[in-house]
Each structure stands twice: as structure tokens, then as C-alpha cells.
Design a protein around this motif. Structure first.
Motif, PDB file in Angstrom:
ATOM      1  N   ASN A 348      50.349  41.288  49.769  1.00  0.00           N
ATOM      2  CA  ASN A 348      49.115  41.518  49.020  1.00  0.00           C
ATOM      3  C   ASN A 348      48.573  42.926  49.156  1.00  0.00           C
ATOM      4  OD1 ASN A 348      48.744  39.124  47.834  1.00  0.00           O
ATOM      5  ND2 ASN A 348      46.844  38.610  48.918  1.00  0.00           N
ATOM      6  N   ASN A 352      51.077  45.323  46.989  1.00  0.00           N
ATOM      7  CA  ASN A 352      50.361  45.448  45.712  1.00  0.00           C
ATOM      8  C   ASN A 352      49.839  46.855  45.488  1.00  0.00           C
ATOM      9  OD1 ASN A 352      50.828  42.984  44.709  1.00  0.00           O
ATOM     10  ND2 ASN A 352      48.883  42.084  45.337  1.00  0.00           N
ATOM     11  N   SER A 355      52.721  48.914  44.380  1.00  0.00           N
ATOM     12  CA  SER A 355      53.179  48.571  43.043  1.00  0.00           C
ATOM     13  C   SER A 355      52.153  48.952  41.966  1.00  0.00           C
ATOM     14  CB  SER A 355      53.551  47.085  43.015  1.00  0.00           C
ATOM     15  OG  SER A 355      52.712  46.388  42.163  1.00  0.00           O
ATOM     16  N   ARG A 356      50.867  48.698  42.244  1.00  0.00           N
ATOM     17  CA  ARG A 356      49.856  49.037  41.227  1.00  0.00           C
ATOM     18  C   ARG A 356      49.840  50.543  40.976  1.00  0.00           C
ATOM     19  NH1 ARG A 356      44.478  46.627  43.586  1.00  0.00           N
ATOM     20  NH2 ARG A 356      43.546  46.594  41.518  1.00  0.00           N
ATOM     21  N   ASN A 417      43.058  50.498  47.646  1.00  0.00           N
ATOM     22  CA  ASN A 417      42.972  49.404  46.668  1.00  0.00           C
ATOM     23  C   ASN A 417      41.602  49.389  45.985  1.00  0.00           C
ATOM     24  OD1 ASN A 417      45.430  47.960  46.291  1.00  0.00           O
ATOM     25  ND2 ASN A 417      45.257  47.125  48.360  1.00  0.00           N
ATOM     26  N   ARG A 507      56.405  37.800  47.981  1.00  0.00           N
ATOM     27  CA  ARG A 507      55.653  36.781  48.733  1.00  0.00           C
ATOM     28  C   ARG A 507      56.579  35.688  49.245  1.00  0.00           C
ATOM     29  NH1 ARG A 507      50.296  36.333  48.519  1.00  0.00           N
ATOM     30  NH2 ARG A 507      50.348  34.105  48.873  1.00  0.00           N
ATOM     31  N   GLU A 536      57.477  45.857  39.645  1.00  0.00           N
ATOM     32  CA  GLU A 536      56.787  45.402  40.842  1.00  0.00           C
ATOM     33  C   GLU A 536      56.056  44.079  40.660  1.00  0.00           C
ATOM     34  OE1 GLU A 536      58.340  48.393  42.772  1.00  0.00           O
ATOM     35  OE2 GLU A 536      56.955  47.018  43.726  1.00  0.00           O
ATOM     36  N   ASP A 538      55.125  40.400  40.792  1.00  0.00           N
ATOM     37  CA  ASP A 538      55.544  39.349  41.697  1.00  0.00           C
ATOM     38  C   ASP A 538      55.898  38.103  40.884  1.00  0.00           C
ATOM     39  OD1 ASP A 538      53.973  38.794  44.873  1.00  0.00           O
ATOM     40  OD2 ASP A 538      56.031  38.592  44.191  1.00  0.00           O
TER      41      ASP A 538
END
Ligand code: MSP
Length: 647
Positions: A348, A352, A355-356, A417, A507, A536, A538
């Protein structure tokens, strides 16, 4: 600057387990960290192969000791690469060089008068391979092995350890960092407040032959600890090797609390008797238990590192152990805990973020690192946080407080984030006047990713190498491989190209079975996609989606909930009547909702919110407007029968 770090040499009467893995991962992480700081490092591990219990273990398997130790030692040696542990030297106490050095040292100490022959009778524990004092016994048993010691009377050689009691106390007092954490230093000082007895360092061959023969009496072999501790010297070429000259003065030993006494008392006094300087530091960690129970073969709960690597991956194992244990204290392993850490922290938060950020650089800038426009004031908090993280990281890692180093890293992950959410790059991308701002925001994110890659290298080297590749770096580029060269903000070169990589941490779906011992369901392995924007994402298996019971529900009554600004109590038909507590009071007035048809998750486990049982959850779109969260309920476009399935 140089560093010499050692692990204990492990007994070959058992196969590698989580405890051995932890110490060795810590030593590897520390050695990688020191290399990242630009130091020359020597890192040594190995196996302890003589003594009573090894003979016992070989007998149990019906093989000669030599054959037995070769086999188990190889298992240790072969385990470490699976954990991405890269030691410079793997020493075995059966190595000819080691045997020769032990004999030379015994002769030297004997000649100087610190070894004498005497008759002794006492209480001997085979498990500990040492004599216990009456005081140590608990209900007549050895406290570690829960078995009664044997009365033994025999003639043996003794090391005059008592002679060095006062100098040792002085050394510990004068060097506050000699033994850490402090609780173990205090434990040793407390032990030394009682008179120290001499140490029996031989075993008659009538009782044991599997050991190093004393150079001055061939009817005896050397006590296993007097043999084993010397590995720290022989491994670096004592007495004349170049590495001995370079590394002995900076030696740091890493152990768990079980072998504090041999390392904090026998070893320094042995070094004093040899006329050598003492090691610099002894780092002592606690014990891994399993589900709060001692890990033991008889209970059948021994955790094997190889199985953990196969189930979760090496990076997750390394991250989990370093994050979960406060160095010095005991910790408990559970399958649930490792899965939770993987999913929350790695998949997470970190996965993330990576990837974001990179996905947006692909989408809006075709995978090229954009040029930032100056150091803007509004981005100062992010830049300062990154520098604060680096300072905290350097200090905590050097002090073996790895969990704090990781907390500092994850604070930056969290902040980055939030920076995405706060800056809404997707909105900037729609506005031609915001091109420069978008460039700056994306650049800052990539710069955070670079600093994260740099600091994570010692901890999760595999994932960090992949992150470096994703950012377009060679693994040994100094900007991701040196704290001194890469630690400043803004070093990432605009114009550079990213490389598409697959998800860093897919995950882990599914649960552990009832006994908590075996992972039942497989990891969801998202496959590498051609399109970098999708690379990326999931992916979940269809059967997970199928498990969700999504339905249309019609709202027939809505009531505010006392003392709650956010929650509403909503009665729906789906098709049966049920109550759902939903956090939408700040977005909808009750009267707006009556008669609406919304989509709910109908098979969520009931939850109690403000004392009211909620049976399901209403789906809504969630986004930010001017930094504030906004919710828009999902409604069906045409009226349908309440309870209708959403597929
Ligand atoms: N051979 C001796 C050490 C000689 S060093 C000169 C020995 N070997 S051992 O195989 O029993 O290893 C003990 C070490 O293994 C501990 O100090 C620790 O590093 C590691 N661990 C073994 N069980 C452990 C846990 N349950 N938890 C954490 N580490 C533990 O003693």
C-alpha cells in the motif's frame, strides 16, 4: 573508515531458523549501510562445529561427526544467499587455519601462566556445555534446558578468568558503548559484582574426542567456547594477516541475549590474557518467539527462513524482521503479522507511491524526468522532511535502531503520498497554464523516490535495485548508492528516462489457515503489462471480485446519530430491510436521500458503529475539492427492483 561486523557462528546441531536468519540479516543490513556510508567493511559469519552436542546430533542421525557437520554447515552457507545476505567470509571451526590458531593461542596463554591444571567437581549441563553454579539452577534444573545437571568430578585445565575481573569491570565502566543496549551492559555489570570463577577450558578425551586437541596435553580437547570465540580472530587472518591489522581494532560483534556471558565475560578476558585489544562493541538483541511462544523443535513451531522467502519474498522477510523487532527486546512472529506488514507498508504505502508517481510521469511526460522550476516555497516542507529523514536514518541505523530508521523512511513515504493527493497532478495536467507546476510536482515525487531507493538499499536490496532500475539508474550509480554523494535534494537529472517495471509488492491475498502455520492461498502475482500506465495496477483474481455481493438498495429512512457529525443511520430495502451506518452526514442531508437507489456491499461482516449494528456499506465516489474530501453516492440510472444484483 572501516567496519568489521560478525554474527555468532551457529551450532550445526540444528538447521537455520528465523532466529539465525534475524541476526544474519541485521549484520548484512549493517554492513550494507556502512558501505553506503563509504566505509570499507568486512562481514563474517560461519558455523560452530565441535563439542558434545554436535556429537550427540551426529549420533542421532547415525553418521560420523565429520560427515554430519559438513552437511549442516552447507545448509547454513546455502541459506544466506536466499536472504540476500552477502558475507565476506564464512568460517568453520573445523577449518585447518582455525584449528592451528586456536592451538597457538592456547599455547601462548599456557606459557604466560594463565592456564593451570586442577581437579574439579561440579554440576555439568550437557546442553550448555558448561558447569552451572547452584545459584543458577531453577528447581534443581538448568534454567535453559529444564534438565538436571550431572555431578561430574574430573581433572581439567582452567583459564585464570578471575584475574581479569577488575580490569574488565573498569573497561565496561569506561566505555559506555562497549555493550549495548544498556540493559545488557547492566546485566553484565550485575553479574560481575559477584566474584568471578576461573573457566574450565578442556574436556578429557575419555568423555569427548570431537574437538581441538590441547597443544600441551594430548589427552584433552578444547572446551567449545574457548575454540569458538577465537573464530573472530582467525577469520581475519590473525596474527599476521593484512585484514587482521586493518579490521581487528574496529570489531563489532552481534549476538542474541542467550550468549551474552561468553561474549561479554569469557571473550574479553581471553583477549586480555592474549595481550590483544578488546573488540569495540557488542550488540545484543532479544529473542524471536512465535505467536508469543518460545520457538522450539518439540513444540513444532520452528520457522524456517527458506519457507518464508518462498511464501512472501526475501524483501518482505527482511523488512518485516527489521521493522517488527525493537533491537534488544523480544518480538513475536506470526504469519498474520508478516502479511499485514507486507500489505500495509510495502504494497500500500511504498508500492503504491512508486506506482502512482511513475505512472503519472509515463502518462503526462512520456516517462521522461521533467525539469522543475526552482525551489518553490510551497514544496519546502517536503524537501525538509526528506533531509530530516536522512539525518534520522543515518543516526538510527548506526545505532542498531533499525525499526526507528524504517519509521523515519515511512514518514516520508506517507508525506509523499499526501503530496500527490494535495497537488492533484491529474487536475494540473488538464490545465495548460499549470504545465510548469505539474513538472515541479512530478520532479519532487521522483526525487523522493530516489532518496527512498537510496536509504532502502541496505534493508531491501532486491526491491531497491528494482526501484533504481524503474527510475532509470544503474544499480551502482552513486546517486542511489552513496549517502554522501546522493543524499542532497535535487540531484536527479531532468531529461532522464524511466524504465517500466512490474509491481514492486503485489498484495498477498487470502488468509492463513486455522492453525496459523501454513499459507493457504497464493500471492496474487500481477503480470508485467506492455502499457507502462497499466504496469503498476494491482490486479485481483476474478474469484475475489465474485465474492463481493453488490446490490441495489433503496433508502427508506434516514436518521442522524447523536454525538456524531459524520454518521447517518440509514434503513434500506435490499430487498429485505436492513440498517447501514454510513459516514456521509457531511455530504448529504437526510431528506435528500430518501427514495434514492444506491449500490451497497451486502455481504460485509456486520460492524458496530456508535452502538448501532451496520449491515453493509454504501459505495460512493471519493475525491478532493480545494483540499477537502467530497463524496458522491453511486446511484443506478434507472429505477430497478430493490435487492437487484450489481454484476
Ligand atoms: N555456537 C554458539 C555461538 C558461538 S559464537 C562464537 C551458539 N550457536 S547457536 O546456533 O545456538 O546460535 C545462537 C544465536 O542464534 C543467537 O545468539 C542468535 O544470534 C541466534 N538465535 C537463535 N535463536 C534465536 C531466537 N529465537 N531469536 C533470535 N535469535 C536467536 O550459540
Amino acid at each position: 573508515m572501516t567496519t568489521y561486523i560478525t554474527t555468532p557462528i551457529y551450532y550445526v546441531n540444528a538447521q537455520p531458523h528465523l532466529g539465525h536468519a534475524y541476526t544474519t540479516i541485521v549484520a548484512d543490513t549493517y554492513s550494507r549501510f556502512k558501505r553506503l556510508c563509504g566505509e570499507r567493511v568486512r562481514f563474517q559469519t560461519g558455523t560452530d562445529e565441535h563439542g558434545d552436542k554436535i556429537v550427540k546430533a551426529a549420533e542421532n542421525e547415525n553418521v560420523p561427526p565429520r560427515q554430519y557437520v559438513d552437511r549442516i554447515s552447507a545448509q547454513f552457507r546455502d541459506t544466506w544467499p536466499l536472504l540476500q545476505v552477502e558475507a565476506d567470509h564464512f568460517i568453520r571451526t573445523t577449518d585447518a587455519e582455525h584449528v592451528a590458531v586456536v592451538r597457538a593461542i592456547l599455547q601462548k596463554v599456557y606459557d604466560s601462566g594463565d592456564i593451570y591444571f586442577d581437579e574439579y567437581s561440579g554440576l555439568y549441563c550437557r546442553g550448555c556445555e558448561r558447569y552451572l553454579t547452584e545459584k543458577e539452577l531453577v528447581d534443581g534444573n538448568c534454567p535453559d534446558h529444564q534438565t538436571p545437571p550431572q555431578e561430574i568430578a574430573e581433572q581439567n585445565y582452567f583459564f585464570r578468568m578471575s584475574r581479569y575481573q577488575v580490569p574488565l569491570i573498569e573497561h565496561i565502566r569506561n566505555n559506555p558503548d562497549f555493550i549495548s543496549p544498556e540493559r545488557y551492559r547492566n546485566e553484565v555489570l550485575a553479574f560481575l559484582s559477584e566474584p568471578l570463577t576461573d573457566l574450565c577450558i578442556s574436556r578429557p578425551k575419555s568423555r569427548l574426542t570431537w574437538g581441538i586437541e590441547l597443544p600441551f596435553d594430548d589427552k584433552f580437547v578444547t572446551y567449545v567456547w574457548f575454540d569458538a570465540l577465537i573464530n573472530y580472530l582467525t577469520g581475519i587472518g590473525y596474527p599476521d594477516g593484512q585484514d587482521f591489522q586493518e579490521f581487528w581494532s574496529v570489531a563489532e560483534h552481534l549476538i542474541a541475549k542467550d550468549i551474552l556471558k561468553p561474549h561479554a565475560i569469557y571473550w574479553p578476558t581471553m583477549l586480555m590474557a592474549m595481550g590483544l585489544p578488546l573488540y569495540q562493541k557488542l550488540h545484543v538483541h532479544g529473542y524471536w518467539n512465535v505467536d508469543d511462544t518460545k520457538m522450539s523443535k518439540s513444540i513444532g513451531n520452528v520457522i524456517r527462513p527458506k519457507e518464508l522467502v518462498e511464501a512472501y519474498g526475501v524483501d518482505t522477510l527482511r523488512y518485516f524482521t527489521l521493522r517488527e523487532m525493537s533491537f534488544g527486546l523480544d518480538s513475536s512472529f506470526s504469519y498474520e503479522a508478516i502479511v499485514a506488514r507486507h500489505n500495509a507498508d510495502l504494497a500500500n504505502d511504498l508500492g503504491n507511491l512508486f506506482s502512482r508517481a511513475t505512472t503519472m510521469v509515463w502518462k503526462y511526460r512520456a516517462g521522461r524526468i521533467p525539469t522543475p522550476s526552482g525551489a518553490s516555497e510551497e514544496d519546502r516542507p517536503l524537501r525538509e522532511a526528506a533531509q530530516a529523514m536522512l539525518r534520522e536514518y543515518r543516526q538510527t541505523m548506526a545505532e542498531f535502531r533499525f525499526h526507528l530508521g524504517l519509521q523515519a523512511i515511512w514518514e516520508l513515504v506517507g508525506l509523499a503520498n499526501k503530496y500527490i493527493v494535495g497537488n492533484e497532478p491529474w487536475a494540473l495536467a488538464k490545465d495548460v497554464e499549470k504545465t510548469e507546476r505539474l513538472d515541479t510536482v512530478l520532479y519532487n515525487l521522483l526525487e523522493c523516490l530516489r532518496l527512498l531507493t537510496l536509504t532502502l538499499r541496505p534493508i531491501i536490496p532486491g526491491a531497491a535495485a528494482k526501484m533504481a532500475a524503474g527510475l532509470g539508474f544503474d544499480a551502482d550509480d552513486m546517486l542511489v548508492a552513496s549517502l554522501d554523494k546522493g543524499g542532497a535534494w535535487g540531484l536527479l537529472a531532468p531529461g532522464g528516462e524511466l524504465t517500466a517495471i512490474s509491481a514492486l509488492f503485489p498484495r498477498i491475498e487470502g488468509k492463513t489457515d486455522e492453525s496459523g502455520e501454513k499459507i493457504k492461498e497464493e500471492r496474487s502475482q500481477s503480470k508485467k503489462q506492455k502499457d507502462p500506465v497499466m504496469a503498476e495496477v494491482d490486479l485481483v483474481d476474478f474469484h475475489y471480485f465474485q465474492k463481493l455481493d453488490l446490490r441495489v438498495a433503496e433508502i427508506i429512512a434516514v436518521e442522524p446519530i447523536k454525538n456524531s457529525k459524520k454518521l447517518l443511520q440509514i434503513t434500506v430495502l435490499a430487498p429485505e430491510e436492513r440498517t447501514i451506518v454510513a459516514g456521509i452526514a457531511e455530504h448529504y442531508r437526510p431528506e435528500e436521500l430518501i427514495g434514492s437507489q444506491v449500490v451497497i456491499v451486502a455481504n460485509l461482516k456486520p460492524a458496530k458503529l456508535m452502538g448501532i449494528n451496520s449491515h453493509g456499506m454504501i459505495l460512493a465516489a471519493k475525491f478532493l475539492v480545494d483540499g477537502k474530501e467530497k463524496l458522491v453516492l453511486s446511484r443506478v440510472q434507472e429505477r430497478v427492483a430493490p435487492g437487484c444484483k450489481v454484476a
